[in-house]
Motif scaffolding. Structure first.
Motif, PDB file in Angstrom:
ATOM      1  N   ALA A 520      33.577  37.665  42.743  1.00 46.54           N
ATOM      2  CA  ALA A 520      32.955  36.758  41.529  1.00 46.54           C
ATOM      3  C   ALA A 520      32.906  35.686  41.750  1.00 46.54           C
ATOM      4  N   THR A 521      31.819  35.263  41.059  1.00 47.71           N
ATOM      5  CA  THR A 521      31.348  33.818  40.420  1.00 47.71           C
ATOM      6  C   THR A 521      31.155  33.606  39.510  1.00 47.71           C
ATOM      7  N   VAL A 522      30.841  32.442  38.838  1.00 47.74           N
ATOM      8  CA  VAL A 522      30.537  33.164  37.422  1.00 47.74           C
ATOM      9  C   VAL A 522      30.149  33.284  37.093  1.00 47.74           C
ATOM     10  N   LEU A 525      31.177  36.011  34.973  1.00 45.16           N
ATOM     11  CA  LEU A 525      32.346  35.280  33.499  1.00 45.16           C
ATOM     12  C   LEU A 525      32.597  36.095  32.569  1.00 45.16           C
ATOM     13  N   ASP A 526      31.417  36.848  32.240  1.00 43.54           N
ATOM     14  CA  ASP A 526      31.332  37.588  30.633  1.00 43.54           C
ATOM     15  C   ASP A 526      32.047  38.833  31.151  1.00 43.54           C
ATOM     16  N   GLU A 527      31.642  39.705  32.475  1.00 39.70           N
ATOM     17  CA  GLU A 527      32.578  40.919  31.921  1.00 39.70           C
ATOM     18  C   GLU A 527      33.846  40.320  32.178  1.00 39.70           C
ATOM     19  N   LEU A 528      34.676  39.191  32.946  1.00 38.76           N
ATOM     20  CA  LEU A 528      35.890  39.655  33.911  1.00 38.76           C
ATOM     21  C   LEU A 528      36.358  38.856  32.147  1.00 38.76           C
ATOM     22  N   LEU A 529      35.513  37.900  31.220  1.00 32.02           N
ATOM     23  CA  LEU A 529      36.263  37.320  29.862  1.00 32.02           C
ATOM     24  C   LEU A 529      36.057  39.267  28.914  1.00 32.02           C
ATOM     25  N   LYS A 553      43.324  37.053  37.674  1.00 32.92           N
ATOM     26  CA  LYS A 553      43.278  35.258  39.221  1.00 32.92           C
ATOM     27  C   LYS A 553      41.781  35.468  39.454  1.00 32.92           C
ATOM     28  N   ALA A 554      40.661  36.277  38.981  1.00 31.99           N
ATOM     29  CA  ALA A 554      39.378  35.879  39.389  1.00 31.99           C
ATOM     30  C   ALA A 554      38.957  34.909  38.728  1.00 31.99           C
ATOM     31  N   GLN A 559      37.491  28.421  38.223  1.00 29.61           N
ATOM     32  CA  GLN A 559      37.071  26.879  38.403  1.00 29.61           C
ATOM     33  C   GLN A 559      36.143  26.705  36.868  1.00 29.61           C
ATOM     34  N   ASN A 560      36.545  27.450  36.148  1.00 24.09           N
ATOM     35  CA  ASN A 560      36.302  27.531  34.805  1.00 24.09           C
ATOM     36  C   ASN A 560      36.149  27.066  33.673  1.00 24.09           C
ATOM     37  N   ASP A 561      35.932  26.215  32.889  1.00 31.54           N
ATOM     38  CA  ASP A 561      36.816  25.629  31.657  1.00 31.54           C
ATOM     39  C   ASP A 561      37.340  27.241  30.774  1.00 31.54           C
ATOM     40  N   ALA A 562      35.715  27.580  30.355  1.00 28.06           N
ATOM     41  CA  ALA A 562      35.943  28.904  29.708  1.00 28.06           C
ATOM     42  C   ALA A 562      36.542  30.339  30.195  1.00 28.06           C
ATOM     43  N   ALA A 563      37.471  29.729  31.614  1.00 29.50           N
ATOM     44  CA  ALA A 563      37.610  31.046  32.180  1.00 29.50           C
ATOM     45  C   ALA A 563      39.254  31.010  31.709  1.00 29.50           C
TER      46      ALA A 563
END
Lengths: 605, 281
Positions: A520-522, A525-529, A553-554, A559-563
């Motif tokens: 995964a990359t940023v 992010l939306d799908e992971l969140l 973990k993903a 390394q993203n603040d929102a994540a």
């Protein structure tokens, strides 16, 4: 004959055998097939070999003989004859011996000319049933088995005119015989092979085998004896007792149905093929220099509708041929294989590629079938499909009876480096009729694939879709595992979409989420969140909890603040499932949040 | 004690869905013009405690219509995620509020693994509308879950998703009977005829709502010659149910419309041995 008697006498003197001597009816053997005999360490059989040196068995008519509703149906395989049939109510599987076909029916032993079907002779079988037959062009040796326990086996030596030259009873079970230049070779008691002079009916030599023996066969001019393996009757046969004879056996390979090369020759085979006839090994020994090997370096195995070819070296799967119906019998050609199916089809298959010539037909359905391929050479006259295509054809028969073969074939090719194999595995897993057991095998193999990326990505494009009748999800778990192992980042958006597709099984979610920890990359992010939000407080099964933690973990790996904030909030949230909360806290290496009821300093998710 | 009772009722409401929630909240918190403390409500919804959140949702269900911040508060709950009872209650309130800006937050729940959450979310989208609603409902029409497919079809019809008519036909042909009604609402004249061609293959009772929508449209929306064909297809069923249905249509027919379609309706009714309710249309 006289010369041979002298030779035998010489041996007897040399051996200092105390048994009665002479060239008349008595000899080193009191009577054929009697166990009162001292092992001569191959000397008697050696003398027989010397007598027969240079002799060859007849090549024999290449022929397929089926047992139809009305009797025998035969088809010459070399184009030098016409199909023939003979009405008879058979009580045992017929046998082809050189240029003669023999069968038992209604208490009679019948013989027909192989090429034409012309009746040759017809003698009393004394109520026994055919076990096996051999022929040297002048005499046919036939072993008959009893119908009832306790009745002795019988060896008949019959000349072309139908005269029974000898009829020998044996308390020991006799196996299938062969005849070479006036000497019949008869296995018995699963350990001896007696050489019987067809003129005198006397036993003139005996071989004590170190292994099971119930078959004597004429192959390529030679006589072979054995069962699990075959020993050739040649200048080294005397060394059989010490393991020095020329011997060949098929490489061991665990095959579906546990097929055998040669059945037990002391058993009568019925004229209706059972499972054993459908599951067989076929191979033909040929001479190579001083040794023997398998014709074209290949052997074949049948399993109902599937014929599988293997390289002798390493027993690797070389080809697969799917027949229109169950194989009931077959023979190894020189080289090639000939098989007949229950619809009466006769299939000639190239030994190395599996390419088949246009099928022949017996003209009717058959209940059983025997084949003598003789010196027939079956060559490919058209290229065969690739091994993967051949396996695919076999697997998509979707015949439950074939399940064991399907699993075997998939396991065999599943490890080959070929993108087409990956595609096949995906197809197998996407097919609604694939059995659960085969699915397990295919899943395991697909997860271990390291090629066929394009096919994998294409498969991931698919989702359950009721409107297009796509009623199976692709094998996302296995695909995720394979693509993650290959670090295939193009898979990330597709996997992220599958993560939030409720049609995928929970077990697959774990594997998807695990893959996303790598891929995964940023952009995901939306799908992971979304996944974290949907399931942090609703994960009600172990797999789902594990998937949520892997998504956490993903997210942290991005390394993203929102994540990170989302993971921290979930780890603190009182509604978050306790196991998820603990797991996320461990990931964050912070203490778990306070229990529900405690005042939250900020919005508790 | 009353608070505990209220809480129990609310939890029950979340299980039973929007109708039950609405009923419960009405009885538990009578509608008044009392000023709602938005910040207090927010704090409750963000508390992360199931009981407090359900109470706050009950209050939102009562006063939310008059509360500009209600959609935001609800969206927060849905976006953060919560337990199944809380989510279902939130979706039910979203359905009552019917605010388009909630569609995105609701839409993600149409793909939740809990069947009840999926179904509630799908139904809710039919009420909220909004930019995310139609794409999500079109996706839900393809779901493995029959109840979700049915709800999606209904939602698409309600939201006037004409672009989904093709998919609704696919759904109808795969026994998503709710699609018939949706198609009847949305179809262009040739599509309406295509729907009527399903008569005989799809049970009449599943088709009547859709046929109603076709026959009772104004002449400017649906030319009489198309209505005549649809009436003929119903009459061709030649069953008592078909006759009764056509009589029912005649009863609902716009007064004063005595055009070709109305005459065809009369003829059809009489051909089936029934009496036209209006002798002189």
């Amino acid at each position: 004959m006289k010369e041979y008697c002298w030779a035998r006498l010489g041996w007897l003197v040399a051996a200092l055998v105390s048994a009665p001597l002479g060239c008349g009816a008595s000899g080193p053997f009191e009577k054929p097939f009697t166990a009162r005999w001292q092992n001569d360490r191959g000397r008697s059989i050696s003398l027989v070999q010397e007598r027969l040196a240079g002799s060859k068995t007849p090549v024999g008519q290449p022929l397929a003989v089926g047992v139809g509703a009305g009797g025998l149906i035969a088809l010459p395989l070399d184009g030098n004859g016409v199909a023939w049939s003979q009405a008879a109510t058979l009580d045992a599987l017929p046998a082809i011996a050189g240029d003669v076909v023999v069968a038992t029916a209604a208490g009679r032993l019948l013989a027909f000319e192989a090429r034409t079907g012309k009746p040759l002779w017809n003698v009393d079988a004394e109520g026994r049933r055919l076990r096996g037959a051999g022929d040297d062009g002048g005499t046919t040796a036939v072993t008959l088995g009893s119908r009832e326990d306790g009745q002795p086996s019988q060896l008949l030596l019959v000349d072309r005119a139908g005269h029974v030259r000898h009829r020998l009873d044996s308390a020991a079970e006799l196996g299938r015989p062969a005849v070479l230049a006036g000497v019949a070779f008869v296995p018995w008691q699963n350990q001896y092979v007696s050489a019987i002079d067809v003129e005198s009916g006397e036993e003139i030599g005996r071989l004590l085998m170190r292994e099971q023996v119930s078959n004597a066969l004429a192959i390529g001019g030679f006589v072979f004896v054995g069962q699990l393996g075959l020993l050739r009757f040649d200048d080294r046969i005397a060394a059989a007792t010490t393991g020095g004879a020329r011997r060949i056996e098929l490489p061991f390979k665990k095959l579906p149905g546990d097929p055998v090369w040669l059945s037990d020759g002391t058993k009568t085979e019925l004229p209706t093929a059972g499972a054993r006839a459908r599951v067989r090994l076929l191979a033909r020994p040929v001479e190579r220099g001083e040794e023997i090997e398998l014709a074209a370096g290949h052997f074949a195995a049948t399993y109902y509708r599937v014929v599988m070819g293997f390289r002798a070296e390493g027993a690797k799967l070389a080809w697969v041929k799917t027949l229109p119906a169950d194989s009931l019998g077959g023979g190894a050609a020189s080289p090639g294989f000939v098989l007949c199916d229950k619809l009466g089809g006769v299939h000639r298959i190239d030994a190395t590629s599996g390419a088949a010539q246009a099928p022949l037909s017996l003209g009717a359905r058959v209940r059983a079938c025997v084949v003598q391929a003789g010196d027939l050479s079956v060559a490919a006259n058209a290229p065969a499909p690739s091994l993967t295509e051949q396996v695919s054809e076999a697997i998509f028969l979707h015949d439950p009876e074939m399940a064991a073969a399907h699993e075997f074939l998939l396991s065999e090719i599943g490890v080959l480096a070929d993108p087409a194999v990956t595609r096949l595995l995906i197809d197998v897993l996407s097919a609604p009729r694939t059995s659960p057991r085969l699915r397990v095998v295919a899943e395991r193999l697909l997860a271990a694939r390291r090629d066929g990326v394009d096919a994998m990505l294409a498969a991931l494009q698919s989702h359950y879709d009721y409107l297009t009748d796509t009623l199976r999800t692709p094998p996302v778990g296995a695909l995720a595992e394979a693509l993650a192992a290959m670090k295939e980042h193009r898979a990330a958006p597709l996997l992220a979409e599958h993560l939030n597709d409720p049609a995928n099984p929970a077990e697959d979610l774990v594997r998807i989420a695990k893959a996303l920890t790598v891929l995964a990359t940023v952009e995901q992010l939306d799908e992971l969140l979304a996944f974290l939000a949907l399931y942090r407080a609703t994960a009600d099964e172990e797999a789902l909890v594990e998937a949520v933690l892997l998504v956490g973990k993903a997210l942290l790996a991005l390394q993203n603040d929102a994540a990170r904030e989302a993971v921290e909030n979930a780890a603190r949230g009182p509604l978050t499932v306790p196991a998820v909360r603990r797991g996320l806290a461990e990931l964050l290496e912070v203490r778990p949040a306070r229990e529900p009821g405690a005042a939250a300093s900020s919005a508790a998710p | 004690m009353f608070r505990g009772f209220l809480r129990a009722l609310l939890i029950g409401a979340s299980v039973w869905g929007s109708a039950a929630l609405a009923a419960t909240s009405v009885s538990a918190a009578p509608k008044t013009n009392a000023k709602v403390d938005v910040e207090a409500l927010r704090a409750e919804l963000e508390s992360g405690e199931e009981g407090r959140m359900l109470s706050a949702l009950a209050e939102l269900s009562t006063h939310g219509k008059d509360l500009p911040e209600a959609a935001n508060l609800l969206r927060g709950v849905l976006e953060r995620g919560a337990s199944v009872p809380v989510i279902e209650a939130a979706l039910s309130v979203a359905s009552l509020l019917a605010r388009a800006e909630l569609s995105e937050a609701v839409a993600r729940y149409t793909r939740h693994r809990s069947p009840s959450v999926r179904l509630t979310a799908t139904r809710t989208l039919g009420a909220t509308g909004g930019t995310a609603a139609i794409p999500a409902l079109r996706a839900a029409l393809r779901s493995a879950d029959a109840a979700v497919r049915g709800a999606a079809a209904e939602g698409l019809g309600r939201l006037g998703a004409k672009e989904a008519v093709g998919e609704l036909f696919l759904a109808l042909d795969r026994r998503v009977l709710q699609a018939a009604s949706a198609i009847g609402r949305l179809c262009a004249p040739p599509e309406c005829l295509a729907l009527s061609e399903r008569l005989g293959r799809v049970p009449l009772e599943a088709m009547t709502d859709g046929i109603d929508h076709i026959l009772l449209r104004s002449a400017s929306e649906m030319p009489d010659e198309h209505k005549v064909k649809v009436i003929a297809r119903v009459a061709a069923l030649a069953t008592a149910d078909a006759a009764r249905y056509l009589v029912g249509v005649a009863n609902r027919w716009p007064a004063g419309d005595a055009g070709k379609a109305r005459r065809a309706l009369k003829d059809a009714i009489e051909s089936l041995g029934e009496k036209d309710p209006l002798k002189k249309p």
